[in-house]
Design an enzyme around this catalytic site. Sequence first.
Site, short mmCIF file in Angstrom:
data_model
loop_
_atom_site.label_atom_id
_atom_site.label_comp_id
_atom_site.label_asym_id
_atom_site.label_seq_id
_atom_site.Cartn_x
_atom_site.Cartn_y
_atom_site.Cartn_z
N THR A 217 35.21 -61.73 -12.11
CA THR A 217 33.80 -61.58 -11.76
C THR A 217 33.07 -60.80 -12.85
OG1 THR A 217 34.46 -61.56 -9.45
CG2 THR A 217 32.24 -60.83 -9.94
N GLU A 433 67.46 -40.40 -0.16
CA GLU A 433 66.75 -40.59 -1.43
C GLU A 433 67.68 -40.34 -2.61
OE1 GLU A 433 64.03 -42.08 -1.46
OE2 GLU A 433 63.65 -41.90 0.69
P1 ADP Z 1 38.27 -60.05 -10.05
O1 ADP Z 1 36.97 -60.74 -9.90
O2 ADP Z 1 39.15 -60.67 -11.09
O3 ADP Z 1 39.01 -59.86 -8.78
P2 ADP Z 1 36.60 -57.91 -10.83
O4 ADP Z 1 35.90 -58.52 -11.97
O5 ADP Z 1 35.86 -57.88 -9.55
O6 ADP Z 1 38.00 -58.59 -10.60
O7 ADP Z 1 37.07 -56.44 -11.23
C1 ADP Z 1 36.70 -55.32 -10.47
C2 ADP Z 1 36.35 -54.17 -11.38
O8 ADP Z 1 37.49 -53.74 -12.10
C3 ADP Z 1 35.33 -54.52 -12.43
O9 ADP Z 1 34.04 -54.34 -11.94
C4 ADP Z 1 35.65 -53.54 -13.54
O10 ADP Z 1 35.07 -52.29 -13.31
C5 ADP Z 1 37.14 -53.37 -13.43
N1 ADP Z 1 37.81 -54.29 -14.35
C6 ADP Z 1 38.62 -55.32 -14.01
N2 ADP Z 1 39.09 -55.93 -15.11
C7 ADP Z 1 38.56 -55.30 -16.17
C8 ADP Z 1 38.67 -55.49 -17.59
N3 ADP Z 1 39.41 -56.47 -18.10
N4 ADP Z 1 37.99 -54.66 -18.38
C9 ADP Z 1 37.24 -53.67 -17.86
N5 ADP Z 1 37.10 -53.44 -16.55
C10 ADP Z 1 37.75 -54.24 -15.69
ZN ZN Z 2 65.29 -45.97 1.46
MG MG Z 3 36.10 -61.41 -8.15
#
Ligand code: ADP
Ligand code: ZN
Ligand code: MG
Length: 617
Positions: A217, A433
């Site tokens: 996204t 553990e």
């Molecule tokens: P997806 O859509 O793949 O599930 P998102 O794009 O929603 O993941 O990621 C959620 C948040 O995690 C982003 O808004 C960002 O802040 C962080 N994030 C995820 N991947 C990256 C990346 N490659 N670089 C920088 N930030 C990231």
């Molecule tokens: Zn155990």
């Molecule tokens: Mg997403």
Amino acid sequence: MGRMPGGMRFWWILLALFALNWFIVSQFPGEPERLDVPYTLFREQVTAGNVAEVTSRGDTIQGVFKREVTYPQGSDSSDTEFATERPAFADDELMQLLIDRDVEVNARPVEEGRSLLWTLLLSFGPVILIVALFVWLMRRAAGGAGGALSGLGRSRAKRYDATAQRVTFEDVAGIDEAEDELVEIVDFLKNPDRYRRLGAGIPRGVLLSGPPGTGKTLLARAVAGEADVPFFSLSASEFVEMIVGVGASRVRDLFAQAKAAAPAIIFIDELDAIGRARGGSASIGGNDEREQTLNQILTEMDGFSGSEGVIVLAATNRAEILDQALLRPGRFDRRVVVNPPDRDGRAAILRVHLRGVPLADDVSVEQLAQSTPGMVGADLRNLINEAALTAARREHERVRAGDFTDALERIVLGAERRIMISPAERERTAYHESGHALLGMLQPGADPVRKISIVPRGRALGVTFQAPDADRYGYGAEYLRGRIIGALGGRAAERVVFGDITTGAESDLEQVTNIARRMVGRWGMSEAVGPVSVLPGPDDQPMLFPGSPGTVSPRTQELIDAEVRRIVEECEDEAVRQLVEHRDRLEALARALLERETLDEADAYAVAGITRPVAPG
Ligand code: ADP
Ligand code: ZN
Ligand code: MG
């Protein structure tokens, strides 16, 4: 049930509602029951002084008796309200008689049953009300930003405003290959002529796929921020709750808007919500809407000639369950896989999110990246946030390495819980553990033991945490056996020391069975079963494996079970054997744990008297 286009179905339902309404209304007679009496009987009653009042129009007379009258004689129909017809030839001074007998004669109109208007209203009113309510609800659901103006099938797609909270490729890190592909797309939208001159085909659809939190996204938003073109974004899960026919018309509207604004980008997030493979057992109930929406997307994408300058971007966590039709050429023909970041990638992502976080000198981004294998962008962002919160709580000026370590521990192992534990239980946990940890240290090639603790966290009374020095992508059979032996270590230690076992080993056994089953059924690591994949993977469609193990013959199924059992039993014997052999080390670890509660990596290896395997590189 046969499928009908949504619109048709709507009218059928409406018709059925009307019919039902009509039927119910027709069950109620229009006129209140009145006793129909002969005129002669009426006159007798007047003469006898038993009539209280009458109303008449023309020759119809309605009135009320003072006492109930039964007619016909001997039947059970009796009433005080009556009606009668006065013969036209009657020449009987009725008015005078009525006045003599003190009967109230009034000019109220006679009841003629319900008027036509009333009947219509009663018949259709409720249905009209229901339909009006329905339409109002749909409008509200479709409403959103457009307010009163937005119609039923109007797209709720947001048009990204490039100025508000602009995300750029600067904000994306660690997923370079995916990023490069999208940079190219942005470049294409900015300079279409350069590509067209060379006859380069324009991708129509680009599908981003990868595990959750890897930044799909985010990438799409960066595209919106970088390309100076209108960007329409829409989450596919919003379609799913739609009422018949609305999803499809929204798609139509979305594409129409984008074409009008071309060059433009359409972004459909979480495509799997509607793009799931059709057919199969899952589509028996209420999936028509999803299918219609999907079909509409396919139709719209087929309708592109390629010169509109509209590119459809979609993201999904699970590309493998998408309908094959979506992946045909001319649709999402460009597939971009967004993989979890490797160590360098994690370092890059950490740097992006550490902008604006004041760090103490002892924090090493490289070190952090190394200790977070398997974490994706979203996890790393969360880790930094947790660390900053921890530092703030401790009133540190800058975020220190210790804040990161504790934050990571809380994320990976769960928050500590303060519950009362009896000394006996604590002792048992310490041995349990220690068993895990000692066997983890003893198996060649196993992931190093990072931490042992008998502080309760989450649902667990204690924890042993192992993690590899570098990212691992594949596993050998020997490594997996080592994992099983280590996981059985808790149980084995309880058996060796106390002679019995408690319920605390439940999740250990689940893990063990899981690994062993996959070794046999998916990875071909059992000679008896052979190199065949006989168990469904987590992402396999039920269509391919109806009823899961159903496609496997009962004989193979038995063989799998026997092999799983054999592997686990061999490993358990091995676990017990090693613990008996190294009983002194087990005791040392358990005693140290009872005393200190938590042992870190260096302490654990020192107490056990084992040299830690050297990290490669
Ligand atoms: P997806 O859509 O793949 O599930 P998102 O794009 O929603 O993941 O990621 C959620 C948040 O995690 C982003 O808004 C960002 O802040 C962080 N994030 C995820 N991947 C990256 C990346 N490659 N670089 C920088 N930030 C990231
Ligand atoms: Zn155990
Ligand atoms: Mg997403």
